[in-house]
Design a protein around this motif. Structure first.
Motif, mmCIF file in Angstrom:
data_model
loop_
_atom_site.group_PDB
_atom_site.id
_atom_site.type_symbol
_atom_site.label_atom_id
_atom_site.label_comp_id
_atom_site.label_asym_id
_atom_site.label_seq_id
_atom_site.Cartn_x
_atom_site.Cartn_y
_atom_site.Cartn_z
ATOM 1 N N VAL A 1 69.154 40.843 8.762
ATOM 2 C CA VAL A 1 67.913 40.884 9.964
ATOM 3 C C VAL A 1 66.828 41.187 8.772
ATOM 4 C CG1 VAL A 1 69.218 41.737 11.766
ATOM 5 C CG2 VAL A 1 68.043 43.205 10.146
ATOM 6 N N THR B 1 67.965 34.692 7.836
ATOM 7 C CA THR B 1 68.456 35.525 8.923
ATOM 8 C C THR B 1 69.270 34.773 10.130
ATOM 9 O OG1 THR B 1 66.404 36.276 9.760
ATOM 10 C CG2 THR B 1 67.326 37.493 8.020
ATOM 11 N N ALA B 2 68.576 33.847 10.500
ATOM 12 C CA ALA B 2 68.928 33.089 11.884
ATOM 13 C C ALA B 2 70.024 32.223 11.681
ATOM 14 C CB ALA B 2 67.596 32.261 12.400
ATOM 15 N N HIS C 1 62.634 35.962 15.997
ATOM 16 C CA HIS C 1 63.223 35.486 14.633
ATOM 17 C C HIS C 1 64.181 34.314 14.896
ATOM 18 C CE1 HIS C 1 61.629 39.407 13.390
ATOM 19 N NE2 HIS C 1 61.356 38.988 12.289
ATOM 20 N N VAL D 1 63.119 33.754 8.495
ATOM 21 C CA VAL D 1 64.209 33.360 9.564
ATOM 22 C C VAL D 1 65.127 32.516 8.793
ATOM 23 C CG1 VAL D 1 64.265 31.325 11.361
ATOM 24 C CG2 VAL D 1 62.307 33.561 11.455
ATOM 25 N N HIS E 1 72.349 35.981 16.359
ATOM 26 C CA HIS E 1 72.868 35.309 15.287
ATOM 27 C C HIS E 1 73.434 34.179 15.909
ATOM 28 C CE1 HIS E 1 71.145 38.810 12.917
ATOM 29 N NE2 HIS E 1 71.272 37.951 12.122
ATOM 30 N N TYR F 1 67.416 36.259 16.252
ATOM 31 C CA TYR F 1 68.164 35.692 14.533
ATOM 32 C C TYR F 1 69.233 34.442 15.185
ATOM 33 C CZ TYR F 1 66.170 39.866 13.030
ATOM 34 O OH TYR F 1 65.261 40.905 12.475
#
Length: 520
Positions: free
Chosen positions: A361, A352-353, A233, A349, A175, A205
């Protein structure tokens, strides 16, 4: 329908802006749970970062350096919560026996068991990179690193947003948003680089964008000691190449969204092996192959979608995998994982990314969700601020409030002669429980459910440091609330339970738990 790069990138950015309101407040480490560490970072003993260690708050680069230098040793676990902007102006060198830091970058050199996590309004490393060298068991989560330069002013980290080299093991980067504002001519280098024997890394992510170079694995055709990297992701957006450039290692690349790749994409060369599953490639060129060398790499492909992808002709030092991207090898991975269908990868994506997405997620079915597994180290409600000089802070910050273990019951899996389960709830440090071997379980239980979010495992005098790996488990559901190394204060997302377990899974000596304190 064919779409232009500009229009598609605008749509992605608009979607990202809608979902960017969430702010991360916790960090996950549990390897088996949704939202926890995934991919190759789960191998080689796993990646837990600073789980089980002290939690400190940093709002400057100097305070990050102080937190590293104030530990008892280079391996004492620590979670560093970062909020605000870290730059050259607030980063000074600090001395200490547990660190080797500097004032031009955030240097994780010769250390282990460290988590750096953005909290609150977010953490931005502006023109200052993160360098991991000769280190292991590192987690970097929920941070933005931008505009790191190798030339011009100021310079940092050789121009890499995050760079790893020289015997690095077990790193989870999750992240994050890694970005530049141009290419080599403007002073930038790679966003996510690995060199000189770096292994067991997961990038998940995250967003990598607006740079000439995404990232490499291996600095040259002779640097072939780097391997076992998972990329999943992630959004690769407006990049020229190296997404990644893979020399000699094995990489698992799944459920990533590639948009606006200008020159070349996944570049497997010099014996590299890329397992490429269920990615979405659009508005891009030469998204897979061996490029700029005659030393070929291989790949195994499945389930990918190509949307407005163009291919160059095969020629000297140019071996594109397209247009159909047939597999040229077979690659197996040693961990389990869930694949989203490639058709939904752009949407999941986008949700979440990147940093400041609430650590959402994928659930493996194209939906974004908050991690269902409780984190092993939720940032403390009262984190400490690093002092200005080296100290020995120990490995835990005692919690406040009422100890719910007093007056509760206790049981376990086994007990050594002369010890008792009840000794962990009697309020005395002079009595203790030990399992009959080096591993075992001790539990605190109540007649009605209690809502708890912290436990404090206190080892008896003379046995400090005997406990290595552990889990905290909700006995009612079997869920692992936290996992890590070394006893001390352990925080997690609040849960209602009638029984909570502390499970010692490995120990360097006989465990002796004097008190198993539980707090709300």
């Amino acid at each position: 329908m064919r779409r232009t790069v500009a229009r598609r990138l605008a749509a992605v950015l608009a979607t990202a802006a809608v979902v960017a309101a969430g702010v991360v407040l916790s960090i996950t480490h549990a390897t088996a749970a949704t939202g926890g560490v995934t991919g190759y970072a789960t191998q080689n003993g796993g990646t837990t970062g600073g789980a089980g260690g002290a939690t400190v708050r940093a709002t400057t680069g100097t305070q990050i350096n102080q937190a590293l230098c104030n530990r008892a040793s280079t391996s004492t676990p620590i979670i560093i919560q970062v909020e605000g902007t870290i730059n050259h102006g607030n980063t000074a060198d600090v001395s200490g026996t547990s660190c080797d830091v500097g004032n031009t970058l955030i240097d994780l050199k010769g250390v282990s068991n460290v988590t750096i996590v953005g909290v609150g309004a977010g953490a931005v490393f502006d023109q200052i990179g993160i360098h991991i060298r000769e280190s292991s068991n590192i987690i970097i989560q929920n941070v933005t690193v931008k505009n790191v330069k190798k030339s011009g002013s100021p310079t940092s980290n050789g121009g890499d947003a995050i760079g790893m080299e020289s015997g690095v093991r077990n790193v989870w980067v999750d992240h994050t948003t890694l970005e530049a504002s141009g290419g080599e001519a403007e002073g930038y280098d790679g966003l996510f680089d690995m060199k000189n024997d770096t292994k067991y890394v997961t990038l998940s992510y995250s967003i990598l964008r607006n740079s000439e170079r995404g990232g490499l694995v291996g600095s040259s055709e002779t640097d072939l000691t780097n391997s076992f990297i998972t990329y999943h992701h992630n959004l690769y957006q407006n990049l020229n190449s190296r997404v990644p450039l893979l020399r000699g290692g094995t990489a698992h690349i799944y459920n990533n969204h590639y948009s606006g790749i200008v020159e070349s994409g996944i570049n497997s060369r010099a014996g590299g092996k890329a397992k490429v599953d269920n990615n979405y490639f659009e508005d891009s060129k030469d998204v897979l192959g061996t490029f700029y060398t005659s030393e070929r790499g291989t790949w195994q492909t499945s389930g990918n979608i190509l949307d407005n992808v163009t291919w160059s002709a095969t020629g000297t030092d140019n071996y594109p995998a397209g247009p159909s991207m047939p597999s040229t090898t077979t690659i197996s991975v040693p961990y389990s994982y869930q694949l989203d269908n490639a058709s939904c990868v752009p949407s999941v994506v986008a949700k979440t990314a990147g940093a400041n997405k609430g650590n959402q997620v994928s659930d493996g079915s194209c939906n974004a969700q908050t991690p269902s597994q409780s984190p092993s180290q939720t940032p403390s409600q009262n984190p400490t601020t690093p002092t200005t000089g080296p100290t020995d802070p120990g490995t835990s910050i005692p919690p406040g409030g009422t100890n719910l273990s007093l007056g509760a019951g206790a049981d376990g899996s086994s007990k050594a002669s002369g010890t008792s389960y009840g000794n962990v709830i009697d309020g005395s440090m002079s009595t203790y429980w030990s399992p009959s071997g080096t591993t075992g379980r001790v539990s605190v239980k109540w007649t009605s459910a209690k809502t708890v979010d912290t436990v404090h495992i206190r080892e008896a005098a003379g046995a400090e440091g005997n406990i290595d790996d552990w889990q905290v488990v909700n006995n009612d559901t079997g869920a692992v609330l936290a996992s890590g190394t070394g006893a001390g204060v352990i925080s997690f997302t609040a849960v209602a339970t009638t029984k909570i377990n502390f499970v010692v899974t490995s120990a360097s000596g006989t465990p002796r738990v004097a008190e198993f304190e539980v707090y709300a």
